[in-house]
Design an enzyme around this catalytic site. Structure first.
Site, PDB file in Angstrom:
ATOM      1  N   ASP A 198       0.551  -1.085   0.107  1.00  0.00           N
ATOM      2  CA  ASP A 198      -0.176  -0.299   0.355  1.00  0.00           C
ATOM      3  C   ASP A 198       1.150   1.299  -0.029  1.00  0.00           C
ATOM      4  OD1 ASP A 198       0.705  -0.882   2.140  1.00  0.00           O
ATOM      5  OD2 ASP A 198      -0.436   0.851   3.991  1.00  0.00           O
ATOM      6  N   GLU A 203       0.173  -0.963   5.997  1.00  0.00           N
ATOM      7  CA  GLU A 203       0.918  -0.449   6.896  1.00  0.00           C
ATOM      8  C   GLU A 203       1.269   0.990   7.485  1.00  0.00           C
ATOM      9  OE1 GLU A 203       4.544   0.746   7.837  1.00  0.00           O
ATOM     10  OE2 GLU A 203       4.016   1.533   5.869  1.00  0.00           O
TER      11      GLU A 203
HETATM   12  C1  LIG Z   1       9.639   4.040   7.667  1.00  0.00           C
HETATM   13  C2  LIG Z   1       7.918   3.525   6.647  1.00  0.00           C
HETATM   14  N1  LIG Z   1       8.408   3.624   5.552  1.00  0.00           N
HETATM   15  C3  LIG Z   1       6.962   4.733   7.372  1.00  0.00           C
HETATM   16  O1  LIG Z   1       6.579   4.786   5.975  1.00  0.00           O
HETATM   17  N2  LIG Z   1       6.038   4.009   7.847  1.00  0.00           N
HETATM   18  C4  LIG Z   1       5.149   4.816   8.455  1.00  0.00           C
HETATM   19  C5  LIG Z   1       4.008   4.101   8.809  1.00  0.00           C
HETATM   20  C6  LIG Z   1       3.360   4.753   9.453  1.00  0.00           C
HETATM   21  C7  LIG Z   1       2.020   4.508  10.959  1.00  0.00           C
HETATM   22  N3  LIG Z   1       1.212   5.492  11.322  1.00  0.00           N
HETATM   23  C8  LIG Z   1       0.605   5.547  10.078  1.00  0.00           C
HETATM   24  N4  LIG Z   1       1.668   4.712   8.771  1.00  0.00           N
HETATM   25  C9  LIG Z   1       5.384   6.765   8.956  1.00  0.00           C
HETATM   26  O2  LIG Z   1       6.836   6.061   9.711  1.00  0.00           O
HETATM   27  O3  LIG Z   1       4.708   7.131   8.960  1.00  0.00           O
HETATM   28 ZN   LIG Z   2       5.516   5.285   4.870  1.00  0.00          ZN
HETATM   29 ZN   LIG Z   3       7.071   2.444   4.608  1.00  0.00          ZN
END
Ligand SMILES: C[C@H](N)C(=O)N[C@@H](Cc1c[nH]cn1)C(=O)O
Ligand SMILES: [Zn+2]
Ligand SMILES: [Zn+2]
Length: 477
Positions: free
Chosen positions: A102, A167
């Site tokens: 996603d 994610e």
């Molecule tokens: C580091 C990873 N690629 C990422 O972008 N994670 C997101 C996960 C997240 C947490 N809340 C919503 N999405 C992030 O760090 O924002």
């Molecule tokens: Zn991300």
């Molecule tokens: Zn990510």
């Protein structure tokens, strides 16, 4: 080790030779707008899972799309988790790889120079939503399988794959699936590799041993039964957006200081050992200026900036749902507004302790405001921080792979972003987890004009492949 070193050159040559096919595969992936946060695009998230299934099956992997039922608090199906396996040789190590298919929302109106869902190659960069986060890396694992087949090099491990479609929206359902499958699908996993973060800067490869957690809240304020004319009712009623902006201003100072009492008290103290690592990291204030396209830094030194990103909590304001945001000058009093904010969490903050502090403070501030509007504070999702040690054969294998491809020792970094499943894999499978980034610190993940440098994509596929080879032979002690 000699056998590994002999198998890498033909593999690397084949990866170079196949590079335009690999870009084409990423291009197909990027063209599917699999935005998990947008319910209207949920069918596209599902389409993306089917695309991965098709690509993996064509290469001989066994694939299962595991359905997860309804999204918590919503009448919509979650996208499936792609569980796949390539190889079942009992004499080989089982390496689990995780990624997400996603992506964050993206609209041309946000300021993109090109269509976010059309991969554009320009000046050695691949522009498109998901190019670096996280379609490039997910497709990278698939490309690694194809490169082995076409180079006639034996695949060194059994590859256990777990790709999720939620994610960017809290990883709903994934923790439960891992718990349920730890002695079934995930049985026998020797180590885990997650390719879903970025180098710190733009020049130096990294391996990552820590990430921050994320607790995301919605603050809803409602008053009148419908939006009102500000000329008719302005001054006569209490306005939800005025209340909300007052409330949001009490959360964090313009200098980034979290104003919620007690949060900083939960932060683990700095040890002398940790204090020493920052100066040695290959990162400069110029990297920050370049990555943000500005000189809006809150701190003047590299050390303070890195500490703010890695080892201290931060509070960010993300947006206001329901507020007038279109061009023009609509004279409206919005009836209901929802402010969204999140805290990035670090050792030793726990989500429940943080919730308690946030809810108490918001309720106290609201009482102080004395408004007749209605206020509600809710947690949308949370995920834990993770901090490990890079002293493990899994990291050694990645170090050797990085050296073989980039000819330098990788930096050992922590990540300011969040990948909530990292801790779950470590705790449930009781095996080491390594974060092996593909893209650079200036890729613009979550931002406009997200990109992945072509060299990072192609060398990234080489690094993932070489990592699997070193991981297949690395001594455990
Ligand atoms: C580091 C990873 N690629 C990422 O972008 N994670 C997101 C996960 C997240 C947490 N809340 C919503 N999405 C992030 O760090 O924002
Ligand atoms: Zn991300
Ligand atoms: Zn990510």
């Amino acid at each position: 080790m000699a056998a590994v070193e002999a198998s890498l050159p033909p593999l690397f040559d084949k990866i170079e030779e196949l590079s335009s096919d690999f870009v084409a595969r990423l291009s197909k992936a990027v063209s599917i707008p699999s935005v998990s946060a947008d319910f209207t695009l949920r069918p596209k998230v599902v389409e993306m899972s089917k695309f991965l299934e098709k690509e993996l099956k064509a290469l001989g992997a066994t694939v299962e799309l595991r359905e997860l039922g309804k999204q918590e608090g919503a009448d919509i199906d979650l996208p499936p988790i792609v569980l796949a396996r390539y190889g079942t040789d009992p004499n080989k190590r089982n390496i689990l790889v995780y990624g997400h298919y996603d992506v964050q929302p993206a609209l041309v109106e946000d300021g993109w120079n090109t269509d976010p869902f059309k991969l554009i190659e320009k000046d050695g960069k691949l522009y498109g939503r998901g190019s670096t986060d996280d379609k490039g890396p997910v497709i990278g694992w698939i490309n690694a399988i194809e490169a082995h087949q076409k180079a006639g090099v034996e695949f060194p491990v059994n590859l256990v794959m777990c790709f999720e479609g939620m994610e960017e929206y809290g990883s709903d359902g994934l923790d439960d699936l891992i718990r349920a499958e730890k002695d079934k699908f995930f049985k026998g996993v020797d180590a885990t590799c997650i390719c879903d973060n970025y180098w710190l800067g733009t020049t130096h490869p990294a391996l990552t041993y820590g990430i921050r957690g994320c607790s995301y809240y919605a603050l809803t304020i409602s008053g009148p039964a419908a939006d009102l004319h500000s000329g008719v009712f302005g001054g006569m009623v209490s306005e939800p957006l005025i209340d909300l902006t007052h409330m949001l201003s009490k959360l964090v100072s313009p200098q980034g200081k979290i104003l919620i009492p007690g949060v900083m008290d939960l932060v683990a103290p700095l040890t002398a050992e940790e204090d020493e690592i920052y100066d040695k990291i290959k990162y400069s204030m110029q990297d920050l200026y370049d990555a943000t396209g500005s000189k809006t830094n809150l701190y003047e030194t590299k050390k303070e900036s890195l500490m703010a990103r890695w080892r201290y909590p931060t509070l960010s304001l993300h947006g206001i749902e329901g507020a007038f945001s279109a061009p023009g000058a609509k004279t409206v009093i919005p009836a209901k507004v929802v402010g969204k904010f999140s805290l990035r969490t670090v050792p030793d903050i726990t989500p429940r302790a943080l919730d308690e502090l946030v809810f108490k403070y918001i309720n106290d501030c609201w009482a102080e405001l004395g408004s007749k509007n209605k206020m509600e504070i809710t947690l949308l999702h949370d995920g834990m921080w993770w901090l490990s040690s890079p002293k493990h054969w899994n990291f050694e294998a990645a170090k050797k792979a990085t050296k073989a491809v980039w000819n330098v020792e990788p930096d050992l970094t922590r990540e300011g972003g969040s990948i909530p499943v990292t801790l779950t894999f470590e705790e449930e499978l009781k095996r080491n987890v390594l974060l092996l980034p593909m893209g650079r610190g200036d890729d613009g993940a979550h931002s406009i004009n997200e990109k992945l440098d072509l060299v990072n994509y192609i060398n990234g596929i080489k690094t993932l492949s070489a990592y699997l080879h070193y991981a297949s032979v690395e001594p455990t002690a």
